[in-house]
Design an enzyme around this catalytic site. Structure first.
Site, PDB file in Angstrom:
ATOM      1  CG  LEU A  74      36.543  66.561  45.890  1.00 53.64           C
ATOM      2  CD1 LEU A  74      37.532  65.632  45.213  1.00 53.64           C
ATOM      3  CD2 LEU A  74      35.119  66.282  45.445  1.00 53.64           C
ATOM      4  CG  HIS A  76      33.488  64.233  54.156  1.00 51.78           C
ATOM      5  ND1 HIS A  76      34.689  63.799  53.652  1.00 51.78           N
ATOM      6  CD2 HIS A  76      32.554  63.359  53.716  1.00 51.78           C
ATOM      7  CE1 HIS A  76      34.490  62.700  52.951  1.00 51.78           C
ATOM      8  NE2 HIS A  76      33.202  62.418  52.967  1.00 51.78           N
ATOM      9  CG  MET A 119      41.715  69.142  54.131  1.00 50.30           C
ATOM     10  SD  MET A 119      43.298  69.595  53.398  1.00 50.30           S
ATOM     11  CE  MET A 119      42.857  71.058  52.492  1.00 50.30           C
ATOM     12  CD  GLU A 120      37.923  70.478  58.269  1.00 54.88           C
ATOM     13  OE1 GLU A 120      36.964  70.237  57.520  1.00 54.88           O
ATOM     14  OE2 GLU A 120      38.905  69.704  58.349  1.00 54.88           O
ATOM     15  CG  ASP A 134      42.064  92.696  54.014  1.00 51.64           C
ATOM     16  OD1 ASP A 134      42.164  93.311  52.931  1.00 51.64           O
ATOM     17  OD2 ASP A 134      41.109  92.851  54.808  1.00 51.64           O
TER      18      ASP A 134
END
Length: 166
Positions: A74, A76, A119-120, A134
């Protein structure tokens, strides 16, 4: 405060930001990865088989921040004006696993927009830490990611948020 990602019937919904003002937005997030001492040394020396661990993790974190709306359903899509990922080779930390040395990742994200970039910044940190995992898993499978948090955000109706030390 109410949850914003639900409609009147309780269904998941993307927030409508159409009526919001465009403002400068910035967010800073951080997180840690604990690695064994031999792994920590290899990262510092640049002698890991896969190459420059922190250099690759930096690029991965930036790329991850740019792809946040593709990963978080959700979110943007934002036109980011800046994303940076930086690392501190912290070493041993009080209150943490004494068998681990820690590396801190910090991501800063900025945009001019109608919704925030928290969120970024958080995604950038997570992807950077996952990339370290990794690249180093052949040497140390017991790595641990910890304390991922938003440190700072500014812009928009809610103004400035600064994380207080717990």
């Amino acid at each position: 405060m109410e949850f914003t990602h639900f409609d009147k019937e309780g269904n998941a919904a993307m927030v409508d930001v159409g009526g919001k003002e465009i403002t400068r937005r910035e967010a800073v997030a951080e997180g840690y990865i604990g690695v064994s001492e031999p792994c920590f040394q290899k990262i510092q020396e640049g002698s890991m088989k896969k190459g420059d661990v922190l250099g690759v993790a930096r690029i991965a974190g930036i790329m991850g921040a740019k792809k946040t709306s593709e990963l978080i359903p959700l979110c943007h899509t934002l036109n980011l004006t800046k994303v940076s990922v930086d690392f501190d080779e912290v070493g041993k930390m009080d209150g943490k696993n004494p068998k681990k040395c820690y590396i801190r990742a910090r991501c800063t994200a900025r945009c001019e927009g109608k919704t925030g970039v928290e969120m970024e910044a958080l995604t950038g940190v997570q992807i950077a830490l996952l990339t370290i995992y990794d690249m180093c898993k052949a040497v140390d499978k017991s790595m641990e990611m910890t304390d991922i948090s938003l440190l700072y955000k500014e812009g928009g109706a809610s103004g400035i948020y600064e994380r207080k030390n717990d």
